[in-house]
Design a protein around this motif. Structure first.
Motif, PDB file in Angstrom:
ATOM      1  N   VAL A 420     -17.226  24.961  -2.059  1.00 35.80           N
ATOM      2  CA  VAL A 420     -18.402  24.078  -1.966  1.00 35.80           C
ATOM      3  C   VAL A 420     -19.378  25.466  -2.153  1.00 35.80           C
ATOM      4  CG1 VAL A 420     -20.498  23.213  -0.828  1.00 35.80           C
ATOM      5  CG2 VAL A 420     -18.144  22.021  -1.400  1.00 35.80           C
ATOM      6  N   GLY A 421     -20.322  24.797  -2.864  1.00 37.70           N
ATOM      7  CA  GLY A 421     -21.124  26.742  -2.714  1.00 37.70           C
ATOM      8  C   GLY A 421     -20.869  28.041  -3.875  1.00 37.70           C
ATOM      9  N   TYR A 422     -19.705  27.881  -3.812  1.00 38.28           N
ATOM     10  CA  TYR A 422     -19.421  28.996  -4.946  1.00 38.28           C
ATOM     11  C   TYR A 422     -19.690  28.400  -6.624  1.00 38.28           C
ATOM     12  CZ  TYR A 422     -16.194  31.500  -0.866  1.00 38.28           C
ATOM     13  OH  TYR A 422     -15.757  32.165  -0.370  1.00 38.28           O
ATOM     14  N   ALA A 423     -19.571  29.687  -7.420  1.00 34.79           N
ATOM     15  CA  ALA A 423     -20.056  29.458  -8.583  1.00 34.79           C
ATOM     16  C   ALA A 423     -18.784  28.630  -9.488  1.00 34.79           C
ATOM     17  CB  ALA A 423     -19.350  30.972  -9.519  1.00 34.79           C
ATOM     18  N   ALA A 424     -19.576  27.894 -10.592  1.00 30.80           N
ATOM     19  CA  ALA A 424     -18.350  26.955 -11.043  1.00 30.80           C
ATOM     20  C   ALA A 424     -17.130  28.095 -11.986  1.00 30.80           C
ATOM     21  CB  ALA A 424     -18.971  25.724 -10.936  1.00 30.80           C
ATOM     22  N   ASP A 425     -16.335  28.342 -11.504  1.00 33.52           N
ATOM     23  CA  ASP A 425     -15.277  29.519 -12.697  1.00 33.52           C
ATOM     24  C   ASP A 425     -14.307  28.759 -12.551  1.00 33.52           C
ATOM     25  OD1 ASP A 425     -17.888  31.764 -12.929  1.00 33.52           O
ATOM     26  OD2 ASP A 425     -17.262  33.184 -11.981  1.00 33.52           O
ATOM     27  N   LEU A 426     -14.279  27.671 -13.450  1.00 31.80           N
ATOM     28  CA  LEU A 426     -13.162  26.681 -13.200  1.00 31.80           C
ATOM     29  C   LEU A 426     -12.037  26.830 -14.613  1.00 31.80           C
ATOM     30  CD1 LEU A 426     -15.546  23.797 -12.160  1.00 31.80           C
ATOM     31  CD2 LEU A 426     -14.086  25.143 -10.688  1.00 31.80           C
ATOM     32  N   VAL A 427     -10.917  26.637 -14.179  1.00 33.17           N
ATOM     33  CA  VAL A 427     -10.085  26.775 -16.149  1.00 33.17           C
ATOM     34  C   VAL A 427      -8.954  24.987 -15.334  1.00 33.17           C
ATOM     35  CG1 VAL A 427      -8.317  28.172 -14.354  1.00 33.17           C
ATOM     36  CG2 VAL A 427      -7.817  27.720 -16.969  1.00 33.17           C
ATOM     37  N   LEU A 428      -8.995  23.957 -15.798  1.00 30.07           N
ATOM     38  CA  LEU A 428      -8.271  23.206 -16.387  1.00 30.07           C
ATOM     39  C   LEU A 428      -6.946  23.209 -17.417  1.00 30.07           C
ATOM     40  CD1 LEU A 428      -8.639  20.175 -15.811  1.00 30.07           C
ATOM     41  CD2 LEU A 428      -9.500  19.877 -17.810  1.00 30.07           C
ATOM     42  N   PHE A 429      -5.951  23.569 -16.532  1.00 24.86           N
ATOM     43  CA  PHE A 429      -4.762  23.555 -17.432  1.00 24.86           C
ATOM     44  C   PHE A 429      -3.752  22.252 -16.973  1.00 24.86           C
ATOM     45  CE2 PHE A 429      -4.140  26.016 -13.394  1.00 24.86           C
ATOM     46  CZ  PHE A 429      -2.678  26.350 -13.590  1.00 24.86           C
ATOM     47  N   ASP A 430      -2.270  22.683 -18.319  1.00 26.94           N
ATOM     48  CA  ASP A 430      -1.244  21.882 -17.771  1.00 26.94           C
ATOM     49  C   ASP A 430      -0.337  22.142 -17.433  1.00 26.94           C
ATOM     50  OD1 ASP A 430       1.128  20.672 -18.714  1.00 26.94           O
ATOM     51  OD2 ASP A 430       0.901  19.666 -19.814  1.00 26.94           O
ATOM     52  N   PRO A 431       0.151  22.258 -16.284  1.00 22.04           N
ATOM     53  CA  PRO A 431       0.943  22.927 -15.430  1.00 22.04           C
ATOM     54  C   PRO A 431       2.346  22.961 -16.875  1.00 22.04           C
ATOM     55  CG  PRO A 431       0.288  21.208 -14.000  1.00 22.04           C
ATOM     56  CD  PRO A 431       0.185  20.988 -15.409  1.00 22.04           C
ATOM     57  N   GLU A 432       2.779  21.527 -17.103  1.00 24.95           N
ATOM     58  CA  GLU A 432       3.992  21.320 -17.510  1.00 24.95           C
ATOM     59  C   GLU A 432       3.842  22.535 -19.035  1.00 24.95           C
ATOM     60  OE1 GLU A 432       6.300  20.729 -15.467  1.00 24.95           O
ATOM     61  OE2 GLU A 432       5.195  20.511 -13.843  1.00 24.95           O
ATOM     62  N   GLN A 433       2.727  22.279 -19.758  1.00 27.89           N
ATOM     63  CA  GLN A 433       2.712  23.082 -20.909  1.00 27.89           C
ATOM     64  C   GLN A 433       2.470  24.762 -20.957  1.00 27.89           C
ATOM     65  OE1 GLN A 433       3.957  21.714 -23.317  1.00 27.89           O
ATOM     66  NE2 GLN A 433       4.207  19.944 -22.057  1.00 27.89           N
ATOM     67  N   VAL A 434       2.211  25.241 -19.822  1.00 24.75           N
ATOM     68  CA  VAL A 434       0.899  26.016 -20.058  1.00 24.75           C
ATOM     69  C   VAL A 434       2.006  27.646 -20.676  1.00 24.75           C
ATOM     70  CG1 VAL A 434       1.035  26.607 -17.745  1.00 24.75           C
ATOM     71  CG2 VAL A 434      -0.863  27.928 -18.929  1.00 24.75           C
ATOM     72  N   ILE A 435       2.019  28.005 -21.188  1.00 22.02           N
ATOM     73  CA  ILE A 435       3.068  29.542 -21.834  1.00 22.02           C
ATOM     74  C   ILE A 435       2.077  30.662 -22.551  1.00 22.02           C
ATOM     75  CG2 ILE A 435       3.602  27.589 -23.451  1.00 22.02           C
ATOM     76  CD1 ILE A 435       6.156  30.415 -21.031  1.00 22.02           C
ATOM     77  N   ASP A 436       2.873  31.376 -22.655  1.00 22.71           N
ATOM     78  CA  ASP A 436       2.081  32.831 -23.807  1.00 22.71           C
ATOM     79  C   ASP A 436       2.733  32.580 -24.865  1.00 22.71           C
ATOM     80  OD1 ASP A 436       4.043  33.141 -21.658  1.00 22.71           O
ATOM     81  OD2 ASP A 436       3.896  35.117 -23.503  1.00 22.71           O
ATOM     82  N   ARG A 437       1.716  32.230 -26.129  1.00 21.82           N
ATOM     83  CA  ARG A 437       2.277  32.580 -27.794  1.00 21.82           C
ATOM     84  C   ARG A 437       2.406  33.812 -28.675  1.00 21.82           C
ATOM     85  NH1 ARG A 437       0.231  26.552 -29.425  1.00 21.82           N
ATOM     86  NH2 ARG A 437      -1.680  27.125 -29.079  1.00 21.82           N
ATOM     87  N   ALA A 438       1.906  34.719 -27.464  1.00 19.74           N
ATOM     88  CA  ALA A 438       1.465  35.761 -27.939  1.00 19.74           C
ATOM     89  C   ALA A 438       2.887  36.281 -28.266  1.00 19.74           C
ATOM     90  CB  ALA A 438       0.347  36.825 -28.121  1.00 19.74           C
ATOM     91  N   ASP A 439       3.050  37.150 -28.564  1.00 21.89           N
ATOM     92  CA  ASP A 439       4.484  38.669 -29.382  1.00 21.89           C
ATOM     93  C   ASP A 439       3.836  39.492 -30.054  1.00 21.89           C
ATOM     94  OD1 ASP A 439       4.483  37.492 -31.753  1.00 21.89           O
ATOM     95  OD2 ASP A 439       6.163  36.353 -31.109  1.00 21.89           O
ATOM     96  N   TYR A 440       4.721  40.497 -30.006  1.00 28.37           N
ATOM     97  CA  TYR A 440       4.421  41.303 -30.650  1.00 28.37           C
ATOM     98  C   TYR A 440       4.397  41.953 -32.134  1.00 28.37           C
ATOM     99  CZ  TYR A 440       5.650  43.141 -26.023  1.00 28.37           C
ATOM    100  OH  TYR A 440       6.050  43.761 -24.775  1.00 28.37           O
ATOM    101  N   THR A 441       4.612  40.349 -32.862  1.00 23.44           N
ATOM    102  CA  THR A 441       4.314  40.283 -34.590  1.00 23.44           C
ATOM    103  C   THR A 441       3.359  39.414 -34.295  1.00 23.44           C
ATOM    104  OG1 THR A 441       7.659  39.547 -34.685  1.00 23.44           O
ATOM    105  CG2 THR A 441       5.880  39.358 -36.443  1.00 23.44           C
ATOM    106  N   GLN A 442       2.800  38.525 -33.863  1.00 24.24           N
ATOM    107  CA  GLN A 442       1.283  37.885 -33.995  1.00 24.24           C
ATOM    108  C   GLN A 442       1.296  37.682 -32.522  1.00 24.24           C
ATOM    109  OE1 GLN A 442       1.035  36.513 -36.430  1.00 24.24           O
ATOM    110  NE2 GLN A 442       2.374  36.644 -37.707  1.00 24.24           N
ATOM    111  N   PRO A 443       0.417  38.844 -32.033  1.00 23.30           N
ATOM    112  CA  PRO A 443      -0.166  39.672 -30.687  1.00 23.30           C
ATOM    113  C   PRO A 443      -1.438  38.390 -30.262  1.00 23.30           C
ATOM    114  CG  PRO A 443      -0.462  40.991 -32.399  1.00 23.30           C
ATOM    115  CD  PRO A 443       0.527  40.023 -33.146  1.00 23.30           C
ATOM    116  N   CYS A 444      -1.552  37.933 -31.254  1.00 27.44           N
ATOM    117  CA  CYS A 444      -3.552  37.130 -30.972  1.00 27.44           C
ATOM    118  C   CYS A 444      -3.131  35.974 -30.973  1.00 27.44           C
ATOM    119  CB  CYS A 444      -4.450  37.824 -32.164  1.00 27.44           C
ATOM    120  SG  CYS A 444      -4.420  39.921 -31.897  1.00 27.44           S
ATOM    121  N   GLU A 445      -1.933  35.209 -31.037  1.00 26.58           N
ATOM    122  CA  GLU A 445      -1.707  34.103 -30.716  1.00 26.58           C
ATOM    123  C   GLU A 445      -2.737  33.139 -29.567  1.00 26.58           C
ATOM    124  OE1 GLU A 445      -0.564  31.359 -33.108  1.00 26.58           O
ATOM    125  OE2 GLU A 445      -1.553  33.469 -33.944  1.00 26.58           O
ATOM    126  N   PRO A 446      -3.457  32.468 -28.872  1.00 24.00           N
ATOM    127  CA  PRO A 446      -3.576  31.561 -27.546  1.00 24.00           C
ATOM    128  C   PRO A 446      -3.306  30.630 -27.133  1.00 24.00           C
ATOM    129  CG  PRO A 446      -5.590  31.523 -29.921  1.00 24.00           C
ATOM    130  CD  PRO A 446      -3.675  31.811 -30.060  1.00 24.00           C
TER     131      PRO A 446
END
Length: 477
Positions: A420-446
């Motif tokens: 309480v009182g802190y800046a509302a810098d927040l991230v909502l994520f799915d812990p079972e699905q979160v993963i990187d998709r960028a690779d060395y061929t397609q490096p700009c994939e979200p």
């Protein structure tokens, strides 16, 4: 009945401190967290049912080269798509300010752009530019030693004179007064490698006069002399009585694999008497300027940009050298100014560094059309691959390294924790699905699994991508 602007219900709360997750609600008003835990009875202009999702503090990317990108691409989708809400720019001795070049740009200052991009004679000028056109993320700036050298010296290939050190000290002192978070060095790069330890200590002592300021370093060696480089870094911290951060800690080259057992032992011993932290990106390939002296230990090199030969981007250096019938070193020299990805590190070393309790996460990405995938994927890769899939870290500890630890190290009050009182810098994520998709061929994939991101209470990422909201603030102690 209490009311708020935004209310998250049924969320799995991971507060950033490393404490065990719990289920609850969180309320936001005017960009601040106003209630946490039991928010029954609250009314909200907007309610988000967060069932099955983690709500955590927004991630702080402690190692970026986003200085110019923050102005040219203010939506910052590469970062917001990962859950990053704050970035620390000015790393590796290279900051966009304070500098208006008169003698060209020594390597590696071109990582941030052309001579024309260095148009901020003071950190205050850069801060005002960001405040006039805010990006979607918060910004903290380190003051680069190489940038100071480029402003005070006509020849950066030698040690600075006493007069030049005095000029750099004055620029640094003003830059820190203008809001810089500390000083960074890049002692392995041409612009600063001639600087003796005494020159760095003199400037570190100026940094130490500013409460909360720190010293971060791309060390003099990450190769054969990496152990000695750690020793120099710790000495600078001791001599200046200044907290130090070892940037992207690694041991380059197969003959140096495993040396993190020694370097981390040195750091552990030093922690008894001084403040030391590290950052790391979760990949075994690095990326930086392409220089002939850097190609020897790499097992593969992908060219990512070249000013004289832009058509060679995305190709292996070995293929280019074969086409030109020259050595790798000669090909690298011809391609420059250029950038590249170097495959040259050991997974065991990476996991050892990532596991250290003082290690934070930094993407170290170089913005551009063909970046290293770490620019887009670092934080979800830690959460998905190293925490969920490998179990190297708990999810709570992974989040701690991205939130409360960097907020503490870099002196960012009111951020990095669900409180309480802190800046509302927040991230909502799915812990079972979160993963990187960028690779060395397609490096700009979200990445996958990042559902929504809020900066100072304003949504900057969602199911439709970047919102472009100008929600970021300039961060200072």
């Amino acid at each position: 009945m209490p009311s708020c602007d935004l209310l998250f219900t049924n969320a799995t709360l991971i507060d950033g401190t490393g404490a065990t997750r719990r289920t609850g609600a969180l309320a936001v008003t005017d960009g601040r967290i106003v209630a946490l835990g039991d928010c029954s009875g609250w009314q909200a202009a907007r309610t988000v049912d967060a069932t099955g999702h983690v709500l955590a503090p927004g991630f702080i990317d402690v190692h970026t080269h986003d200085d110019s990108a923050l102005l040219s691409t203010p939506a910052m989708a590469a970062k917001t798509s990962q859950g990053v809400t704050s970035v620390i720019a000015g790393n590796c001795g290279i900051s966009i300010a304070p500098l208006t070049p008169t003698h060209g740009l020594p390597q590696p200052l071109m990582l941030l752009g052309e001579v024309s991009d260095y148009r901020f004679p003071s950190v205050a000028d850069y801060r005002r530019a960001l405040e006039a056109s805010p990006p979607s993320v918060n910004v903290g700036l380190l003051v680069g030693h190489s940038t100071l050298r480029a402003g005070a010296m006509t020849d950066t290939t030698r040690a600075a004179t006493a007069e030049e050190i005095e000029a750099m000290a004055a620029m640094l002192d003003q830059a820190l007064s203008d809001g810089g978070l500390g000083m960074s060095t890049g002692l392995s790069y041409p612009a600063s490698r001639a600087a003796p330890t005494a020159e760095v200590v003199a400037l570190a002592r100026v940094t130490a006069r500013h409460p909360g300021a720190i010293y971060t370093t791309h060390m003099r060696s990450e190769r054969d002399q990496v152990i000695e480089a750690v020793g120099e870094t710790l000495e600078i911290g001791r001599e200046a009585a200044l907290p130090v951060v070892i940037s992207h800690h690694k041991c380059i080259g197969r003959k140096n694999f495993g040396k993190t057992t020694v370097t981390l032992s040195l750091i552990d011993k030093a922690l008894a008497t001084q403040d030391v932290s590290l950052d790391v990106y979760p990949y075994t390939a690095s990326s930086t300027v392409l220089l002939p002296e850097f190609v020897g230990e790499a097992e593969r090199i992908i060219v990512t940009s070249s000013q004289p030969y832009p058509e060679q981007a995305r190709r292996d250096l070995s293929a280019i050298a074969a086409d030109w019938n020259v050595s790798l070193e000669e090909a690298a020299a011809r391609l420059g100014p250029a950038t590249a990805i170097y495959f040259q590190m050991d997974e065991g070393d990476l996991r050892r560094v990532l596991s250290h309790p003082r290690t934070m996460i930094g993407s170290d990405g170089i913005p551009g059309p063909y970046p290293h995938p770490r620019l887009w994927g670092s934080f979800p890769r830690v959460l998905g691959h190293y925490a969920r899939e490998l179990g190297l870290l708990t999810l709570e500890d992974a989040v701690r390294r991205m939130t409360s630890l960097p907020a503490s190290v870099f002196g960012l009050p009111g951020r990095g924790v669900l409180e309480v009182g802190y800046a509302a810098d927040l991230v909502l994520f799915d812990p079972e699905q979160v993963i990187d998709r960028a690779d060395y061929t397609q490096p700009c994939e979200p990445s996958a699994g990042i559902e929504a991101v809020y900066v100072n209470g304003v949504q900057v990422w969602g199911p439709d991508g970047a919102t472009g909201a100008a929600a970021g603030q300039f961060l200072r102690h």
